[in-house]
Structure formats: structure tokens, C-alpha cells
Design a protein around this motif. Sequence first.
Motif, PDB file in Angstrom:
ATOM      1  N   ILE A  29       0.843  -1.205   0.000  1.00 59.43           N
ATOM      2  CA  ILE A  29       0.000   0.000   0.000  1.00 59.43           C
ATOM      3  C   ILE A  29       0.873   1.248   0.000  1.00 59.43           C
ATOM      4  CG2 ILE A  29      -1.615   1.347   1.420  1.00 59.43           C
ATOM      5  CD1 ILE A  29      -2.872  -1.367   2.253  1.00 59.43           C
ATOM      6  N   HIS A  30       1.926   1.226   0.800  1.00 62.25           N
ATOM      7  CA  HIS A  30       2.860   2.355   0.859  1.00 62.25           C
ATOM      8  C   HIS A  30       3.481   2.639  -0.502  1.00 62.25           C
ATOM      9  CE1 HIS A  30       6.399   4.728   1.963  1.00 62.25           C
ATOM     10  NE2 HIS A  30       7.154   3.787   1.427  1.00 62.25           N
ATOM     11  N   VAL A  31       3.879   1.605  -1.215  1.00 65.37           N
ATOM     12  CA  VAL A  31       4.565   1.781  -2.488  1.00 65.37           C
ATOM     13  C   VAL A  31       3.593   2.157  -3.604  1.00 65.37           C
ATOM     14  CG1 VAL A  31       5.856   0.565  -4.300  1.00 65.37           C
ATOM     15  CG2 VAL A  31       6.478   0.264  -1.898  1.00 65.37           C
ATOM     16  N   PRO A 174       5.914   1.809   6.892  1.00 67.31           N
ATOM     17  CA  PRO A 174       7.042   2.144   6.012  1.00 67.31           C
ATOM     18  C   PRO A 174       7.136   3.634   5.710  1.00 67.31           C
ATOM     19  CG  PRO A 174       5.290   1.042   4.791  1.00 67.31           C
ATOM     20  CD  PRO A 174       4.932   0.932   6.230  1.00 67.31           C
ATOM     21  N   SER A 175       6.035   4.366   5.867  1.00 67.08           N
ATOM     22  CA  SER A 175       6.066   5.812   5.629  1.00 67.08           C
ATOM     23  C   SER A 175       6.907   6.541   6.661  1.00 67.08           C
ATOM     24  CB  SER A 175       4.640   6.378   5.630  1.00 67.08           C
ATOM     25  OG  SER A 175       3.871   5.836   4.577  1.00 67.08           O
ATOM     26  N   ILE A 358      16.441  14.255 -12.027  1.00 67.86           N
ATOM     27  CA  ILE A 358      15.055  13.777 -12.125  1.00 67.86           C
ATOM     28  C   ILE A 358      14.515  13.924 -13.549  1.00 67.86           C
ATOM     29  CG2 ILE A 358      14.490  14.169  -9.697  1.00 67.86           C
ATOM     30  CD1 ILE A 358      13.180  16.822 -10.577  1.00 67.86           C
ATOM     31  N   SER A 359      15.412  13.986 -14.528  1.00 68.15           N
ATOM     32  CA  SER A 359      14.986  14.173 -15.919  1.00 68.15           C
ATOM     33  C   SER A 359      14.057  13.060 -16.383  1.00 68.15           C
ATOM     34  CB  SER A 359      16.211  14.257 -16.839  1.00 68.15           C
ATOM     35  OG  SER A 359      16.997  15.383 -16.532  1.00 68.15           O
ATOM     36  N   ASN A 360      14.250  11.852 -15.868  1.00 64.69           N
ATOM     37  CA  ASN A 360      13.414  10.717 -16.269  1.00 64.69           C
ATOM     38  C   ASN A 360      12.465  10.288 -15.157  1.00 64.69           C
ATOM     39  OD1 ASN A 360      14.638  10.437 -18.871  1.00 64.69           O
ATOM     40  ND2 ASN A 360      16.416   9.524 -17.865  1.00 64.69           N
ATOM     41  N   LYS A 361      12.188  11.214 -14.229  1.00 66.71           N
ATOM     42  CA  LYS A 361      11.300  10.908 -13.113  1.00 66.71           C
ATOM     43  C   LYS A 361      10.098  11.842 -13.130  1.00 66.71           C
ATOM     44  CE  LYS A 361      14.213   7.885 -11.371  1.00 66.71           C
ATOM     45  NZ  LYS A 361      13.909   6.433 -11.303  1.00 66.71           N
ATOM     46  N   ASP A 362       8.978  11.346 -12.625  1.00 66.32           N
ATOM     47  CA  ASP A 362       7.767  12.155 -12.488  1.00 66.32           C
ATOM     48  C   ASP A 362       7.211  11.928 -11.093  1.00 66.32           C
ATOM     49  OD1 ASP A 362       5.433  13.568 -12.689  1.00 66.32           O
ATOM     50  OD2 ASP A 362       4.564  12.384 -14.314  1.00 66.32           O
ATOM     51  N   PHE A 363       7.816  12.596 -10.098  1.00 62.30           N
ATOM     52  CA  PHE A 363       7.466  12.295  -8.710  1.00 62.30           C
ATOM     53  C   PHE A 363       6.096  12.822  -8.307  1.00 62.30           C
ATOM     54  CE2 PHE A 363      10.079  16.186  -8.483  1.00 62.30           C
ATOM     55  CZ  PHE A 363       9.221  17.051  -7.818  1.00 62.30           C
ATOM     56  N   MET A 364       5.466  13.649  -9.140  1.00 57.88           N
ATOM     57  CA  MET A 364       4.130  14.127  -8.819  1.00 57.88           C
ATOM     58  C   MET A 364       3.057  13.099  -9.179  1.00 57.88           C
ATOM     59  SD  MET A 364       4.299  16.858  -7.190  1.00 57.88           S
ATOM     60  CE  MET A 364       2.542  17.199  -7.202  1.00 57.88           C
ATOM     61  N   ASP A 365       3.233  12.395 -10.282  1.00 60.78           N
ATOM     62  CA  ASP A 365       2.201  11.470 -10.757  1.00 60.78           C
ATOM     63  C   ASP A 365       2.578  10.003 -10.608  1.00 60.78           C
ATOM     64  OD1 ASP A 365       0.456  13.533 -11.515  1.00 60.78           O
ATOM     65  OD2 ASP A 365       1.461  13.773 -13.444  1.00 60.78           O
ATOM     66  N   ASP A 366       3.826   9.727 -10.312  1.00 58.47           N
ATOM     67  CA  ASP A 366       4.275   8.343 -10.173  1.00 58.47           C
ATOM     68  C   ASP A 366       4.842   8.167  -8.768  1.00 58.47           C
ATOM     69  OD1 ASP A 366       5.752   5.921 -10.188  1.00 58.47           O
ATOM     70  OD2 ASP A 366       5.968   6.025 -12.367  1.00 58.47           O
ATOM     71  N   ARG A 367       4.129   7.438  -7.927  1.00 58.62           N
ATOM     72  CA  ARG A 367       4.535   7.320  -6.527  1.00 58.62           C
ATOM     73  C   ARG A 367       5.884   6.619  -6.394  1.00 58.62           C
ATOM     74  NH1 ARG A 367       3.261   8.166  -1.510  1.00 58.62           N
ATOM     75  NH2 ARG A 367       3.848   6.641   0.089  1.00 58.62           N
ATOM     76  N   SER A 368       6.172   5.664  -7.249  1.00 57.10           N
ATOM     77  CA  SER A 368       7.470   4.989  -7.148  1.00 57.10           C
ATOM     78  C   SER A 368       8.610   5.971  -7.397  1.00 57.10           C
ATOM     79  CB  SER A 368       7.540   3.815  -8.129  1.00 57.10           C
ATOM     80  OG  SER A 368       7.453   4.265  -9.468  1.00 57.10           O
TER      81      SER A 368
END
Length: 381
Positions: A29-31, A174-175, A358-368
Motif C-alpha cells: 500500500i505504501h509503495v 514504512p512511511s 530527475i529528468s526521467n522521473k515524475d514524482f508528482m504522478d508516479d509514486r514509485s
Amino acid sequence: MVTAQTYYIALGSNKGDKFKNLQDAIDFIHVRIGTITRISKVYKSPAFGFDTEESVEDFLNACLVLESHLEPENVLQELLAIETDLGRVRTKRDTYEARTIDLDIILLEDGVVNTETLQVPHPEMQNRRFVLLPLNDIAPKIKHPKLHKEVAFLLEGCVDDSVLEPINIWLKNPSKGYDFSKYNFIAIEGNIGAGKTSLATKIAHDFNAKLILERFADNPFLPKFYNDAARYAFPLEMSFLADRYQQISDDLSQLDLFKDFMVSDYDVFKSLIFSKITLQEDEFKLYRKLFYLMYKDLRKPDLYIYLYQNTARLQENIKKRGRDYEQNIDNDYLEKINSGYLEFLKTQTDFNVKIIDISNKDFMDDRSDYLWVLEEVCGRK
């Protein structure tokens, strides 16, 4: 930014390593879904609703509070997928069956959901002590949106007379495993559109930090600068110099006893970086002299994070957030800013700096991706 919703989730297991099943479900659930803010005690309870002729093991039950940006139907789909991944096999039998894990949405803030696949609040929650007792541990004053009664009141009046036994092993959240304890002040920096405000806001919300946001939107010179940089560069940088000094001095001096640390979406040294790019050489020399006179005694962050984004991603983000005065920023200007930051950081031997690409990351829409960034920022306890 989409506002997170608060979900109340019930967990149960009566097959296999029951406590491990609960912990594995919490970790998933956390992930996959969101931030877990509270977890109840674990209770051993008799199996409910099974054929009395069938030998069935007792359940372990718990509840948790979850904040997620996902919509209720999406949360349900993720919970069902987690059940499957943990070995639950659903059949078409109409009777209750032993299961490795059972995950149910019990409440959603004060909301009501009534679709073919999901009913919230759970229609049977008020009749089940194995739900109400752990839920009362973590949310006794939450009201049932249809019955208009608090959980504590529903528990007191519950007709289910099952005897539940608390066990002396606690589930781990885990949070709570990200280690911000060594920092009192974190500054997050980056180019225009890098996501520094978004990341600072998420960290402040999820980890009980005081949030300090740059008040750039109120600067009257900013739109003028993007239309005529040569004319408005110096008044813009001078106004930023004064505003940032006043704001950061005030915010850093005002302690908040109820927050664990401070996180900012800017650092005052950005004034030097931008001014070196925008000002003429003689203007910059004057500006730099004023800067060091004002900031020589100002507190430095314990951790300085630089979010690196490539130029193409920066332009995507700038277009996406839609500020009119930013839409004509050219690539060359963004690349100069990136170079200015990186050159500056190389010279700062007394800064604790982390550069995160973070060029290949989307931390707003992708929780992982968000969890990956947290690992990069602070690691795990």
C-alpha cells in the motif's frame, strides 16, 4: 496539485503467516497507493460468517489511515491487485472463505461512494467489531457519513459480541522509515520548472515540516523582465534580494514547536546565480557586494538539494503550469541557469549538497518515482 484524500482501510488475514501477510500488504500500500499516517493495534478475532461445520483459523485484523491522490475506484483496484499478489484466490462460492489477505475501504473522509464495484462507507462496518475496534484505535471521532455517528459510538453500540484479543506485536509503518532526523533545515533548489515547490510541499506534508515557499508570484518586475530583460534585470534582482532576505530571515527565526524541521523551495544564494546571468558585469559586481553584506550571517541549510532536469523536460513543465509570462523562455536561458547552479555548487565546500537528476522521473504522478527521490534525499532508518 491534486489534493490527497483520506481513506480508512481494514486489513484481515486467517491463512498462512498472518502477521506477515498484514505487513506485506502495508508495504505494498505504501509503495503503490499513498502515505500511511496511522496503523492500529493488531487484534486476533474469531472467524466471522463462516460455516460452523468448517474448521477455520482465527483472523488477525487491523486498520490504517491512508492519504492518497488516487480516486476511490483506483484505490480499490490497487487493493485487489495487492490481494492477488499476496496469494488470495477469489472463487464464485457464496460462502466466506479463508484468505491470505482481505483489504477493504471502510470510510473515505466524509464521502459516500455507491457504484457497482464499490460502496463506501462499507455497508457492514457498524456490525463488525473486528473492524470497529481497530478503527477506534486510530480514528475514534470520525463520523459515519450516513449514520452521523462517531466510530467510538458505533463500537459502543455494536451488536457483535465477538471477543477480540490484542497481540503484542506492532505492524511497522514504512512511511515513517525515511530519515530526516539529521536535518533541521533543507533547501530544495532547481531551474525554472524543475519541481522544487512541488517536492518541498510534498515533503512538508508527509513528514511534518514547516514549509517555506518563495513569494515570487507577487514580484511586479517578473513579468516585465520576461518582456524586456535588459531594462528590468537590475530592479528585478534587487527586489528579489530584498524580498528573499526579509522572508528567509523571518521564517528561519520563527520556530514552530509542532514541526520536526523546515523545508524551503529556494535558497538565498539563487540570487547570485540568476544575477550573474541577467546583469551586466558592473551591475553584478555591485549586486554581489550588497548580497554578501546582507547575507553574511544568514543561516545556511543543513542539506542543499539541487533538482536537475534537462531542458526539454523543463520546457514541458513550464508549458504545463501555464504561467503566461514564462511561455517564451528560450532554451539558452534555461541552460545558462543550469550551468550557473552547477558551477556554483562545485565551489561550495561548506554546503552539504545533493544533486538529484530527475529528468526521467515524475514524482508528482508516479509514486514509485517520489519514493525514489525520498531515498536519494534522506535514505532509510
